[in-house]
Scaffold this active site. Structure first.
Site, PDB file in Angstrom:
ATOM      1  N   SER A 153      59.131  58.451  21.653  1.00  0.00           N
ATOM      2  CA  SER A 153      59.310  59.894  21.749  1.00  0.00           C
ATOM      3  C   SER A 153      58.767  60.579  20.488  1.00  0.00           C
ATOM      4  O   SER A 153      57.592  60.426  20.171  1.00  0.00           O
ATOM      5  CB  SER A 153      60.783  60.228  22.005  1.00  0.00           C
ATOM      6  OG  SER A 153      60.940  61.581  22.378  1.00  0.00           O
ATOM      7  N   ASP A 280      58.317  61.298  33.696  1.00  0.00           N
ATOM      8  CA  ASP A 280      59.070  61.685  32.499  1.00  0.00           C
ATOM      9  C   ASP A 280      59.492  63.147  32.632  1.00  0.00           C
ATOM     10  O   ASP A 280      58.649  64.034  32.680  1.00  0.00           O
ATOM     11  CB  ASP A 280      58.187  61.490  31.259  1.00  0.00           C
ATOM     12  CG  ASP A 280      58.916  61.743  29.946  1.00  0.00           C
ATOM     13  OD1 ASP A 280      59.919  62.484  29.937  1.00  0.00           O
ATOM     14  OD2 ASP A 280      58.470  61.213  28.918  1.00  0.00           O
ATOM     15  N   HIS A 307      61.845  59.081  30.610  1.00  0.00           N
ATOM     16  CA  HIS A 307      61.551  59.271  29.189  1.00  0.00           C
ATOM     17  C   HIS A 307      62.116  58.108  28.386  1.00  0.00           C
ATOM     18  O   HIS A 307      63.327  57.997  28.206  1.00  0.00           O
ATOM     19  CB  HIS A 307      62.132  60.596  28.681  1.00  0.00           C
ATOM     20  CG  HIS A 307      61.746  60.898  27.264  1.00  0.00           C
ATOM     21  ND1 HIS A 307      60.439  61.132  26.894  1.00  0.00           N
ATOM     22  CD2 HIS A 307      62.478  60.971  26.124  1.00  0.00           C
ATOM     23  CE1 HIS A 307      60.386  61.351  25.594  1.00  0.00           C
ATOM     24  NE2 HIS A 307      61.610  61.254  25.099  1.00  0.00           N
TER      25      HIS A 307
END
Length: 334
Positions: A153, A280, A307
């Site tokens: 991320s 995602d 995600h």
């Protein structure tokens, strides 16, 4: 050597929901269900205080491998926003790489983990210099070669930016891998506010406010935010952060400051892979499809995974462990 690809990830039907994958990825339930082997990187880990330059101190944890006579190399892992070196996905990946013979360094960004008291100024996403200097310090302390980097991320975004700077600083980085990295912060911020279900923003805001409260407690003489500012939404509090604690003239300039969208990665000379999922719900796939990448950067878009999830089944292990390990090991094989 045949490497796993995003298209190879096909979870059972209930786990084909991007929302379920995302919610499970950092859940306490997942940590409880994980096999013991997914957490062994914590055993015997050495806490380390790292030099981030200009008086900045960052924390981390180093674990030396014992699986094979000679280490394959040093794997450095970056967590996501409001994660830490003990985030489930970091422990899983670290434990898998440890079993394959990699020494592991897990780095906390400023104000993550229990490090709020170390630096008076607040964390923000453009603090790439201190992360790169920390990598230089880590490489000098543990001169195992090769050195490979993986981030998740926001940590994936940091990994890509660090890899771009590595050659100029003499950082011996052989490879970088980013899982669901933030590509275009403007688009990502707007998506989290406008397109994603409300509970994603609520989750991140709860963690961010809790972190800011810990920072205020560590430096009671500072007034980081007014109470009214803390009650704002993601965009509002980020704009207050920019105005109060950065030299950027606007929220847009700050978001552009850590963007890797469009042609920004053309100067990335270190071999790299970007793995993301089409489903995602936090970072739109459009930003990935618009990237203009050099030949040494692999873009891999899976159909499923959410995600930073990529959870294979009800044992809660992740496809990314195998994916990252295979590519890291290929560095040695080459």
């Amino acid at each position: 050597m045949s490497l796993p690809r995003g298209k190879d990830f096909l979870p059972p039907w209930p786990l084909r929901s991007g929302h379920l994958q995302t919610m499970l990825s950092s859940s306490g339930v997942r940590r409880l269900m994980l096999p013991r082997a997914a957490q062994v990187v914590q055993d015997g880990a050495e806490p380390v205080l790292v030099n981030g330059g200009d008086g900045v101190r960052l924390t981390g944890a180093y674990t030396a491998q014992k699986a094979i006579p000679q280490s394959r190399g040093l794997a450095v892992l970056f967590h996501g926003w409001e994660g830490s070196v003990d985030s489930t996905y970091v422990l899983q990946t670290g434990s898998r790489l440890l079993a394959d013979g990699w020494d592991i360094f897990r780095l906390n960004f400023r104000d993550h983990g229990d490090s709020h008291h170390l630096n008076e100024a607040l964390f923000h996403s453009c603090r790439i210099d201190e992360v790169v200097y920390a990598l230089v310090d880590i490489a000098q302390r543990y001169p195992t070669r090769p050195m490979a980097l993986a981030g998740f991320s926001l940590g994936g975004n940091f990994a890509l930016r660090a890899a771009m700077r590595a050659p100029a600083l003499g950082l011996p980085l052989s490879y970088a891998l980013a899982v669901c990295p933030i590509i275009d912060p403007r688009e990502g911020l707007f998506s989290l506010e406008e397109a994603a279900p409300w509970f994603y923003q609520a989750y991140f805001m709860h963690k961010w406010r809790r972190s800011l409260q810990a920072k205020q407690a560590a430096f009671p003489h500072r007034d980081y935010f007014e109470l009214s500012e803390l009650k704002q939404n993601l965009r509002g509090l980020t704009a207050s952060l920019v105005a109060r604690h950065t030299d950027f003239g606007s929220l847009e300039a700050y978001l552009d400051g850590y963007s890797v969208a469009g042609r920004a990665l053309e100067s990335l000379h270190v071999p790299a892979t970007i793995l993301t999922a089409r489903d995602d719900p936090v970072i739109p796939v459009d930003a990935f499809e618009k990237l203009d990448l050099p030949a040494n950067v692999e873009l891999d878009i899976a159909a499923y995974g959410g995600h930073c999830g990529f959870i294979r089944g009800w044992d809660m292990t992740s496809f990314t462990d195998e994916y990252i390990a295979a590519r890291f090991n290929a560095i040695v094989a080459d």
